[in-house]
Write an enzyme that holds these catalytic residues in place. Structure first.
Site, short mmCIF file in Angstrom:
data_model
loop_
_atom_site.label_atom_id
_atom_site.label_comp_id
_atom_site.label_asym_id
_atom_site.label_seq_id
_atom_site.Cartn_x
_atom_site.Cartn_y
_atom_site.Cartn_z
N LYS A 1 -4.28 6.81 -7.56
CA LYS A 1 -3.27 5.83 -8.03
C LYS A 1 -3.60 5.39 -9.46
N PRO B 1 -16.91 4.32 4.24
CA PRO B 1 -17.75 4.62 3.06
C PRO B 1 -17.12 4.06 1.79
N TYR C 1 -14.34 -2.84 10.77
CA TYR C 1 -15.34 -2.10 10.00
C TYR C 1 -16.45 -3.05 9.51
N LEU D 1 -4.63 -1.81 8.94
CA LEU D 1 -5.31 -2.82 9.76
C LEU D 1 -4.38 -3.61 10.70
N HIS E 1 -16.57 1.06 0.97
CA HIS E 1 -15.62 -0.01 1.32
C HIS E 1 -15.61 -1.13 0.28
N LEU F 1 9.19 13.03 3.78
CA LEU F 1 8.98 12.84 5.23
C LEU F 1 7.64 13.45 5.66
N THR F 2 6.56 12.92 5.09
CA THR F 2 5.23 13.25 5.57
C THR F 2 5.05 12.51 6.90
N ASN G 1 -11.42 -9.94 6.88
CA ASN G 1 -10.79 -9.09 7.91
C ASN G 1 -10.94 -9.68 9.31
N TYR H 1 -8.17 7.57 -2.85
CA TYR H 1 -6.83 6.99 -2.94
C TYR H 1 -6.66 6.19 -4.23
N SER H 2 -7.57 5.23 -4.45
CA SER H 2 -7.38 4.36 -5.62
C SER H 2 -7.56 5.14 -6.92
N THR I 1 -1.08 -0.30 -6.94
CA THR I 1 -1.91 -1.11 -6.05
C THR I 1 -2.99 -1.87 -6.80
N ASP I 2 -3.47 -2.96 -6.19
CA ASP I 2 -4.60 -3.70 -6.78
C ASP I 2 -5.91 -2.93 -6.64
N GLU I 3 -5.93 -1.89 -5.79
CA GLU I 3 -7.19 -1.18 -5.55
C GLU I 3 -7.69 -0.45 -6.79
P1 NAD Z 1 3.61 4.81 3.24
O1 NAD Z 1 2.46 5.75 3.39
O2 NAD Z 1 4.04 3.98 4.38
O3 NAD Z 1 4.90 5.60 2.72
C1 NAD Z 1 4.83 6.59 1.73
C2 NAD Z 1 6.16 7.33 1.73
O4 NAD Z 1 6.13 8.32 0.68
C3 NAD Z 1 6.44 8.10 3.03
O5 NAD Z 1 7.77 7.91 3.43
C4 NAD Z 1 6.20 9.55 2.66
O6 NAD Z 1 6.97 10.47 3.42
C5 NAD Z 1 6.60 9.56 1.19
N1 NAD Z 1 5.96 10.64 0.43
C6 NAD Z 1 4.67 11.01 0.45
N2 NAD Z 1 4.47 12.03 -0.38
C7 NAD Z 1 5.66 12.31 -0.96
C8 NAD Z 1 6.10 13.25 -1.93
N3 NAD Z 1 5.26 14.13 -2.46
N4 NAD Z 1 7.40 13.24 -2.30
C9 NAD Z 1 8.28 12.36 -1.74
N5 NAD Z 1 7.92 11.47 -0.82
C10 NAD Z 1 6.63 11.43 -0.43
O7 NAD Z 1 3.21 3.90 1.98
P2 NAD Z 1 3.54 2.37 1.70
O8 NAD Z 1 2.51 1.54 2.34
O9 NAD Z 1 4.96 2.15 1.98
O10 NAD Z 1 3.28 2.33 0.12
C11 NAD Z 1 4.34 2.61 -0.79
C12 NAD Z 1 3.77 2.52 -2.20
O11 NAD Z 1 3.24 1.22 -2.42
C13 NAD Z 1 2.62 3.48 -2.47
O12 NAD Z 1 2.76 3.97 -3.77
C14 NAD Z 1 1.38 2.62 -2.36
O13 NAD Z 1 0.34 3.12 -3.16
C15 NAD Z 1 1.89 1.30 -2.85
N6 NAD Z 1 1.22 0.09 -2.31
C16 NAD Z 1 1.06 -0.07 -0.97
C17 NAD Z 1 0.48 -1.24 -0.48
C18 NAD Z 1 0.29 -1.48 1.00
O14 NAD Z 1 -0.36 -2.46 1.36
N7 NAD Z 1 0.83 -0.66 1.87
C19 NAD Z 1 0.09 -2.23 -1.39
C20 NAD Z 1 0.26 -2.03 -2.76
C21 NAD Z 1 0.84 -0.86 -3.22
O1 DAU Z 2 -4.71 -3.49 -1.63
C1 DAU Z 2 -3.57 -2.70 -1.54
C2 DAU Z 2 -3.84 -1.55 -0.61
O2 DAU Z 2 -3.90 -2.08 0.69
C3 DAU Z 2 -2.78 -0.46 -0.69
O3 DAU Z 2 -2.80 0.12 -1.96
C4 DAU Z 2 -3.03 0.62 0.37
O4 DAU Z 2 -1.97 1.57 0.35
C5 DAU Z 2 -3.09 -0.05 1.72
O5 DAU Z 2 -3.41 0.90 2.70
C6 DAU Z 2 -4.14 -1.16 1.72
O6 DAU Z 2 -5.47 -0.62 1.61
P1 DAU Z 2 -6.68 -1.18 2.51
O7 DAU Z 2 -7.70 -0.14 2.60
O8 DAU Z 2 -7.09 -2.53 2.07
O9 DAU Z 2 -5.84 -1.35 3.91
P2 DAU Z 2 -6.24 -1.06 5.43
O10 DAU Z 2 -5.15 -1.65 6.24
O11 DAU Z 2 -6.58 0.37 5.65
O12 DAU Z 2 -7.55 -1.92 5.63
C7 DAU Z 2 -7.54 -3.33 5.39
C8 DAU Z 2 -8.95 -3.83 5.60
O13 DAU Z 2 -9.27 -3.71 6.99
C9 DAU Z 2 -10.01 -3.01 4.87
O14 DAU Z 2 -11.04 -3.88 4.44
C10 DAU Z 2 -10.55 -2.06 5.93
C11 DAU Z 2 -10.42 -2.87 7.21
N1 DAU Z 2 -10.15 -2.08 8.45
C12 DAU Z 2 -9.14 -1.17 8.43
C13 DAU Z 2 -8.86 -0.42 9.57
C14 DAU Z 2 -7.76 0.62 9.55
C15 DAU Z 2 -10.89 -2.32 9.59
O15 DAU Z 2 -11.80 -3.16 9.61
N2 DAU Z 2 -10.61 -1.57 10.71
C16 DAU Z 2 -9.64 -0.61 10.74
O16 DAU Z 2 -9.47 0.05 11.79
#
Ligand code: NAD
Ligand code: DAU
Length: 394
Positions: free
Chosen positions: A194, A323, A247, A230, A325, A65-66, A289, A190-191, A164-166
């Site tokens: 991961k 930065p 951005y 986003l 990006h 629960l962050t 975007n 982040y990437s 993630t694909d990142e």
């Molecule tokens: P999120 O940030 O919404 O949720 C992360 C959850 O993990 C939260 O509930 C947080 O409380 C919990 N958490 C964080 N640190 C923890 C710890 N140390 N122990 C236990 N719980 C902890 O993330 P999301 O977008 O739901 O992503 C979930 C997973 O999918 C991540 O591993 C992310 O890298 C991956 N992923 C996300 C996306 C995306 O677009 N959001 C895409 C591909 C992969």
């Molecule tokens: O590709 C998978 C990843 O997608 C996951 O692993 C990550 O957890 C998830 O956060 C996401 O990463 P991105 O950086 O691609 O997602 P975000 O929604 O932060 O940004 C999507 C795109 O939009 C990126 O090119 C940055 C741009 N952006 C983002 C924000 C927050 C903007 O232009 N303006 C914004 O305010």
């Protein structure tokens, strides 16, 4: 902290109701259950809700629960005896070992992570701590548990790591999409964190034989997404008539996948994926975007015909770029299609319409999120980016 916080009133593991998966006759233990980490976050919560809608098999949900974890995401299974919520850290071996010993899951699905690229730029420490050290500690606890399992439980056990694909870095406009053999080239803290966790998962398979599965997915969107990302950020800003901060020049490309499709892919990989393998998951929906934001504005124009902020796309504001990006992500999902028959089922425009509708219909959830911490983040991330109406890229 490692305590059961949410379960049905007075229901303990040994009191689960009788059902297809409920008890073994001899040990009063569910015949099978899964342990999900990070199940109060965006994708994890969607996964838990979808899982319990489709199956009787219980879920133990370990989440720290962050700021990103939210029990309100799990309201629909409040009081459901098949869901046990435990507040705890994947990096706390005592907590994880206790859960593994007590509940004996047949699989662990690791969603827990710090997941937002911009936050990783402002403060990479937590990303290293959870994504790298946390995954390492989780793997070690799981390895200890799995090694001691008798057959056939040991052979059928799975550790599924959600990634993630990142990790593959950034593509040029004409580069082929990321496949499972694309070399890792992470560009953000982040990437990188991961990528490190993926490498450990791979090593635990090759060295110790732990039956691991790794999924690398593209950008998700849908209900319960924290509005730092986003799509939900733009929906909420547009609804309130605030600037929509794009951005750079808005031409970075992401491949968008509706979260329900990600959940179904994970279920398939868990059920039939081959241990040691990686599966890329994507939506076949590459979009710039700026086009995403414009489509979203048009969707809102339609959903809110009386809004004074229409047309919403006049709120688009180009701001200083992120930065490092990454320019473009694209996923080649042919392996999961061929081996497991999985395909995305929700078209981007339809998924966006559902998502907009969900945010419009859940003002209480939105209010709950927009707390002090959220406002601090918006201030931290956007203050230095010169948010003022600007119709052309900065
Ligand atoms: P999120 O940030 O919404 O949720 C992360 C959850 O993990 C939260 O509930 C947080 O409380 C919990 N958490 C964080 N640190 C923890 C710890 N140390 N122990 C236990 N719980 C902890 O993330 P999301 O977008 O739901 O992503 C979930 C997973 O999918 C991540 O591993 C992310 O890298 C991956 N992923 C996300 C996306 C995306 O677009 N959001 C895409 C591909 C992969
Ligand atoms: O590709 C998978 C990843 O997608 C996951 O692993 C990550 O957890 C998830 O956060 C996401 O990463 P991105 O950086 O691609 O997602 P975000 O929604 O932060 O940004 C999507 C795109 O939009 C990126 O090119 C940055 C741009 N952006 C983002 C924000 C927050 C903007 O232009 N303006 C914004 O305010």
């Amino acid at each position: 902290m490692c305590a059961v916080q949410v379960a049905a009133p007075s229901v303990s593991l040994f009191q689960w109701p009788r059902g297809r998966h409920a008890f073994t006759p001899t040990r009063l233990r569910p015949t099978s259950l899964i342990l999900v980490t990070g199940g109060a976050g965006f994708i994890g919560a969607n996964f838990v809700l979808d899982w319990l809608a489709a199956s009787q098999e219980p879920v133990v949900n370990l989440d720290k629960l962050t700021y990103a974890g939210n029990l309100a995401n799990l309201d629909a299974v409040k009081g459901d005896a098949r869901h046990v919520f435990v507040r705890g850290d994947i990096g706390d071996p005592a907590c994880v070992e206790k859960l593994l010993g007590e509940y004996r899951p047949r699989a662990v699905i690791n969603f827990a992570a710090e997941s937002h690229v911009d936050r990783s730029i402002h403060g990479p420490g937590e990303f290293v701590q959870t994504n790298l050290v946390g995954t390492f500690r989780l793997l070690e606890a799981v390895r200890g548990h799995w090694s001691a399992l008798p057959e056939p439980e040991r052979a059928s056990f799975r550790f599924l790591h959600v990634s993630t694909d990142e990790v593959y870095g950034s593509l040029g406009a004409d580069d082929p999409a990321f496949s499972e053999t694309t070399a890792y080239a992470p560009n953000s803290p982040y990437s990188a964190s991961k990528a490190g966790s993926d490498h450990m998962v791979r090593a635990w398979y090759h060295t110790y034989g732990l039956p691991t599965l790794t999924t690398n997915c593209s950008n998700n969107y849908g209900p319960f997404q924290f509005p730092e990302k986003l799509i939900p950020l733009m929906i909420l800003n547009a609804m309130e008539g605030k600037p929509l901060p794009v951005y750079g020049d808005g031409s970075n490309v992401r491949d968008w996948l509706y979260v329900g499709d990600h959940c179904s892919a994970i279920r398939e990989v868990l059920a039939r994926g081959r241990p040691g393998e990686i599966y890329n998951i994507g939506g076949n929906s590459e979009r710039r975007n700026l086009d995403v934001v414009k489509t979203l504005c048009a969707t809102l124009d339609e959903a809110l015909p009386r809004s004074t902020h229409r047309p919403h796309d006049r709120l688009v504001t180009f701001v200083k770029d992120r930065p490092g990006h990454d320019r473009r992500y694209a996923i080649d999902a042919s392996k999961i299609a061929k081996e497991l028959g999985w395909q995305p089922s929700v078209r981007f425009e339809e998924g966006l319409r559902r998502t907009v509708q969900w945010y419009l219909e859940h003002p209480d959830w939105v209010r709950g999120i927009q707390s002090g911490e959220y406002r601090n983040w918006i201030e931290t991330n956007y203050a230095g980016r010169a948010i003022r109406p600007s119709a052309t890229p900065l």
